[in-house]
Design a protein around this motif. Structure first.
Motif, PDB file in Angstrom:
ATOM      1  N   PHE A  79       2.764  18.817   9.188  1.00 41.60           N
ATOM      2  CA  PHE A  79       2.727  18.920   7.723  1.00 41.60           C
ATOM      3  C   PHE A  79       3.543  17.822   7.052  1.00 41.60           C
ATOM      4  CE2 PHE A  79       1.337  23.233   8.744  1.00 41.60           C
ATOM      5  CZ  PHE A  79       0.321  23.419   7.818  1.00 41.60           C
ATOM      6  N   LYS A 102      -3.754  15.593   6.619  1.00 37.22           N
ATOM      7  CA  LYS A 102      -4.337  16.691   5.849  1.00 37.22           C
ATOM      8  C   LYS A 102      -4.735  17.783   6.835  1.00 37.22           C
ATOM      9  CE  LYS A 102      -6.247  13.733   2.219  1.00 37.22           C
ATOM     10  NZ  LYS A 102      -4.972  13.537   1.643  1.00 37.22           N
ATOM     11  N   GLN A 159      -7.480  23.124   1.658  1.00 41.55           N
ATOM     12  CA  GLN A 159      -6.360  22.437   2.289  1.00 41.55           C
ATOM     13  C   GLN A 159      -5.244  23.455   2.523  1.00 41.55           C
ATOM     14  OE1 GLN A 159      -5.780  18.515   0.954  1.00 41.55           O
ATOM     15  NE2 GLN A 159      -3.716  18.359   1.779  1.00 41.55           N
ATOM     16  N   ASN A 174      -1.289  24.358   3.439  1.00 42.48           N
ATOM     17  CA  ASN A 174       0.017  23.717   3.257  1.00 42.48           C
ATOM     18  C   ASN A 174       1.079  24.355   4.155  1.00 42.48           C
ATOM     19  OD1 ASN A 174       0.950  26.038   1.871  1.00 42.48           O
ATOM     20  ND2 ASN A 174      -0.003  25.284  -0.004  1.00 42.48           N
ATOM     21  N   GLU A 175       2.295  23.860   4.014  1.00 41.61           N
ATOM     22  CA  GLU A 175       3.388  24.250   4.910  1.00 41.61           C
ATOM     23  C   GLU A 175       3.659  25.750   4.980  1.00 41.61           C
ATOM     24  OE1 GLU A 175       7.346  21.936   5.884  1.00 41.61           O
ATOM     25  OE2 GLU A 175       6.388  21.148   4.064  1.00 41.61           O
ATOM     26  N   LYS A 176       3.373  26.463   3.910  1.00 42.47           N
ATOM     27  CA  LYS A 176       3.639  27.907   3.935  1.00 42.47           C
ATOM     28  C   LYS A 176       2.733  28.641   4.928  1.00 42.47           C
ATOM     29  CE  LYS A 176       0.865  29.167  -0.128  1.00 42.47           C
ATOM     30  NZ  LYS A 176      -0.280  29.650   0.570  1.00 42.47           N
TER      31      LYS A 176
END
Length: 146
Positions: free
Chosen positions: A35, A41, A6, A8-10
């Motif tokens: 996000f 997801k 998964q 993520n925002e980073k």
């Protein structure tokens, strides 16, 4: 080594970079918004820790909508897209979802063929939906829940 994780925002820059080299669908701001959406997801397909594919999907009640699905052009037609799609289908079935939905441009013949191999059927059309005037084919795959 192939893995799926998964994202993520980073990883917005990474998503935007792959998108701009392939479909050029979303701006950085649009990626940031994805996000933040509830139930969304974002999966990354990695080969040796290098992201070569991305799938964005949103779960709503008992179904999932695929909003974005791409494989880096250098890695297409080598089974990576199928690997990511099978992973998504299995996980949606584990969540007891009843169907997967997506839309694809009727002019994107290779994507249309790809989705057909996974038993997605056309259930509707949005006429002149895309900037180039092509229609969006609304596709659905019924899932077997476990």
């Amino acid at each position: 080594m192939i893995s799926i994780k998964q994202i993520n925002e980073k990883d917005i820059d990474l998503c935007y970079e792959l998108d701009s080299k392939t479909m050029s669908l979303w701006s950085k701001k649009q990626w940031a918004n994805e996000f933040k959406k509830e139930g969304t997801k974002i999966l990354g397909l990695l080969v040796k820790n290098f992201v070569i594919g991305i799938c964005v999907f949103q779960v709503v009640l008992d179904e999932a909508q695929i909003n974005y699905f791409v494989i880096n052009q250098k890695f297409r037609k080598k089974g990576f897209g199928s690997y990511l799609m099978l992973y998504l289908i299995k996980n949606c079935e584990k969540l007891s979802l009843k169907k997967l939905l997506l839309e694809v441009s009727q002019s994107n013949v290779s994507a249309e063929r790809f989705y057909t191999r996974f038993d997605f059927s056309t259930v509707g059309v949005r006429k002149n939906y895309y900037k180039d005037g092509s229609h969006a084919l609304l596709k659905e795959k019924k899932l077997t829940t476990k």
